[in-house]
Design a protein around this motif. Structure first.
Motif, PDB file in Angstrom:
ATOM      1  N   UNK A  24       0.840  -1.192   0.000  1.00  0.00           N
ATOM      2  CA  UNK A  24       0.000   0.000   0.000  1.00  0.00           C
ATOM      3  C   UNK A  24       0.884   1.254   0.000  1.00  0.00           C
ATOM      4  N   UNK A  25       1.887   1.286   0.850  1.00  0.00           N
ATOM      5  CA  UNK A  25       2.789   2.437   0.904  1.00  0.00           C
ATOM      6  C   UNK A  25       3.658   2.540  -0.345  1.00  0.00           C
ATOM      7  N   UNK A  29      -1.197  10.274   6.113  1.00  0.00           N
ATOM      8  CA  UNK A  29      -1.930   9.601   7.184  1.00  0.00           C
ATOM      9  C   UNK A  29      -1.399   8.185   7.383  1.00  0.00           C
ATOM     10  N   UNK A  30      -1.150   7.488   6.285  1.00  0.00           N
ATOM     11  CA  UNK A  30      -0.607   6.131   6.366  1.00  0.00           C
ATOM     12  C   UNK A  30       0.781   6.141   6.997  1.00  0.00           C
ATOM     13  N   UNK A  31       1.578   7.123   6.638  1.00  0.00           N
ATOM     14  CA  UNK A  31       2.915   7.243   7.210  1.00  0.00           C
ATOM     15  C   UNK A  31       2.820   7.427   8.721  1.00  0.00           C
ATOM     16  N   UNK A  73       8.290  -3.448  11.175  1.00  0.00           N
ATOM     17  CA  UNK A  73       8.738  -3.931   9.869  1.00  0.00           C
ATOM     18  C   UNK A  73       8.857  -2.800   8.859  1.00  0.00           C
ATOM     19  N   UNK A  74       8.118  -1.702   9.083  1.00  0.00           N
ATOM     20  CA  UNK A  74       8.206  -0.585   8.153  1.00  0.00           C
ATOM     21  C   UNK A  74       9.542   0.143   8.276  1.00  0.00           C
ATOM     22  N   UNK A  75      10.101   0.160   9.466  1.00  0.00           N
ATOM     23  CA  UNK A  75      11.432   0.759   9.631  1.00  0.00           C
ATOM     24  C   UNK A  75      12.437  -0.003   8.781  1.00  0.00           C
ATOM     25  N   UNK A  76      12.385  -1.343   8.821  1.00  0.00           N
ATOM     26  CA  UNK A  76      13.269  -2.145   7.978  1.00  0.00           C
ATOM     27  C   UNK A  76      12.976  -1.870   6.507  1.00  0.00           C
ATOM     28  N   UNK A  77      11.700  -1.803   6.147  1.00  0.00           N
ATOM     29  CA  UNK A  77      11.300  -1.597   4.750  1.00  0.00           C
ATOM     30  C   UNK A  77      11.850  -0.276   4.215  1.00  0.00           C
ATOM     31  N   UNK A  78      11.700   0.797   4.989  1.00  0.00           N
ATOM     32  CA  UNK A  78      12.197   2.105   4.547  1.00  0.00           C
ATOM     33  C   UNK A  78      13.716   2.099   4.446  1.00  0.00           C
ATOM     34  N   UNK A  79      14.384   1.561   5.449  1.00  0.00           N
ATOM     35  CA  UNK A  79      15.850   1.556   5.437  1.00  0.00           C
ATOM     36  C   UNK A  79      16.397   0.695   4.317  1.00  0.00           C
ATOM     37  N   UNK A  80      15.741  -0.438   4.076  1.00  0.00           N
ATOM     38  CA  UNK A  80      16.218  -1.366   3.035  1.00  0.00           C
ATOM     39  C   UNK A  80      16.073  -0.767   1.639  1.00  0.00           C
ATOM     40  N   UNK A 107       3.250  17.048  11.071  1.00  0.00           N
ATOM     41  CA  UNK A 107       2.719  16.810   9.726  1.00  0.00           C
ATOM     42  C   UNK A 107       1.551  15.831   9.773  1.00  0.00           C
ATOM     43  N   UNK A 108       1.724  14.741  10.513  1.00  0.00           N
ATOM     44  CA  UNK A 108       0.690  13.706  10.593  1.00  0.00           C
ATOM     45  C   UNK A 108      -0.582  14.263  11.220  1.00  0.00           C
ATOM     46  N   UNK A 109      -0.448  15.018  12.319  1.00  0.00           N
ATOM     47  CA  UNK A 109      -1.627  15.610  12.958  1.00  0.00           C
ATOM     48  C   UNK A 109      -2.330  16.561  12.003  1.00  0.00           C
ATOM     49  N   UNK A 110      -1.546  17.389  11.305  1.00  0.00           N
ATOM     50  CA  UNK A 110      -2.137  18.363  10.389  1.00  0.00           C
ATOM     51  C   UNK A 110      -2.895  17.663   9.270  1.00  0.00           C
ATOM     52  N   UNK A 111      -2.328  16.594   8.719  1.00  0.00           N
ATOM     53  CA  UNK A 111      -2.995  15.881   7.642  1.00  0.00           C
ATOM     54  C   UNK A 111      -4.226  15.124   8.138  1.00  0.00           C
ATOM     55  N   UNK A 112      -4.140  14.587   9.354  1.00  0.00           N
ATOM     56  CA  UNK A 112      -5.272  13.843   9.911  1.00  0.00           C
ATOM     57  C   UNK A 112      -6.465  14.760  10.157  1.00  0.00           C
TER      58      UNK A 112
END
Length: 213
Positions: free
Chosen positions: A57-58, A112-114, A124-131, A167-172
């Motif tokens: 999705x991301x 929002x997803x971020x 697992x997303x930390x690994x996904x972004x770093x990888x 950023x997340x709060x503002x977008x939400x």
């Protein structure tokens, strides 16, 4: 579009909507398949697991966003002198707005997803972004360090995460904020205007002098 692609698209669209609305942890695969009108086995067949579905999705957004940011960061790093922090942060504006071409309200949905990735503690997303995007993220951090040489690395870490929270709060709360701006101040503000208002605020916060003990 083939039947296989159509099924994948329906699963991704349903998952994206539910993840953004209720979070990764609170959304079940059965909710996703119910909204997508596919059977549970389809998720396992096309994506393998819920974690891989979250990443997919991301990735729809990241595949567009990150190469553009990487190019822009490289251009800034090629400068012979440190860049102003507002200029560094402004690099995000156009690539983020391009996400609206992927999906209606794509920019808002992606942010929002971020945010869900942090509030739901999806390790697992930390690994996904770093990888996949570690080098690009490193370029951004280096640009911030060059713009704020008096800040130690640990302080930059905290301030960038505080900024992400803003950023997340503002977008939400984006729709509510636009309604308030219209009702109280007679201002018509779209997503690009919201993001551009955030830039100087974030730049000032990140670059603020360290407080002495």
């Amino acid at each position: 579009m083939t039947s296989k692609q159509n099924t994948q698209q329906k699963i991704l669209d349903a998952a994206e909507r539910l993840f953004a609305d209720t979070g990764f942890s609170a959304t079940s695969l059965r909710q996703i398949t119910g909204m997508a009108e596919v059977n549970l086995a389809s998720v396992n067949y096309h994506f393998g697991s819920k974690k891989e579905l979250i990443q997919a999705v991301l990735q729809r957004y990241l595949a567009v966003l990150m190469p553009r940011l990487d190019q822009e960061f490289s251009l800034l790093l090629s400068s012979q002198k440190p860049n102003d922090l507002s200029k560094v942060l402004s690099v995000f504006v156009e690539p983020l707005l391009e996400l609206n071409r992927i999906q209606n309200r794509g920019t808002t949905l992606f942010l929002q997803l971020l945010g869900r990735g942090y509030t739901d503690v999806q390790g697992h997303l930390r690994w996904f972004f770093n990888h996949h995007y570690g080098r690009t993220l490193d370029k951004f951090v280096l640009l911030v360090q060059q713009s704020c040489p008096a800040l130690p690395a640990s302080e930059i870490f905290w301030r960038l995460h505080f900024s992400l929270g803003t950023i997340v709060f503002t977008m939400a709360s984006n729709e509510a904020l636009k309604d308030i701006a219209a009702a109280d101040f007679n201002e018509v503000v779209e997503i690009d205007g919201v993001i551009k208002r955030l830039i100087p605020y974030l730049a000032a916060g990140i670059a603020a002098p360290l407080q002495s003990d």
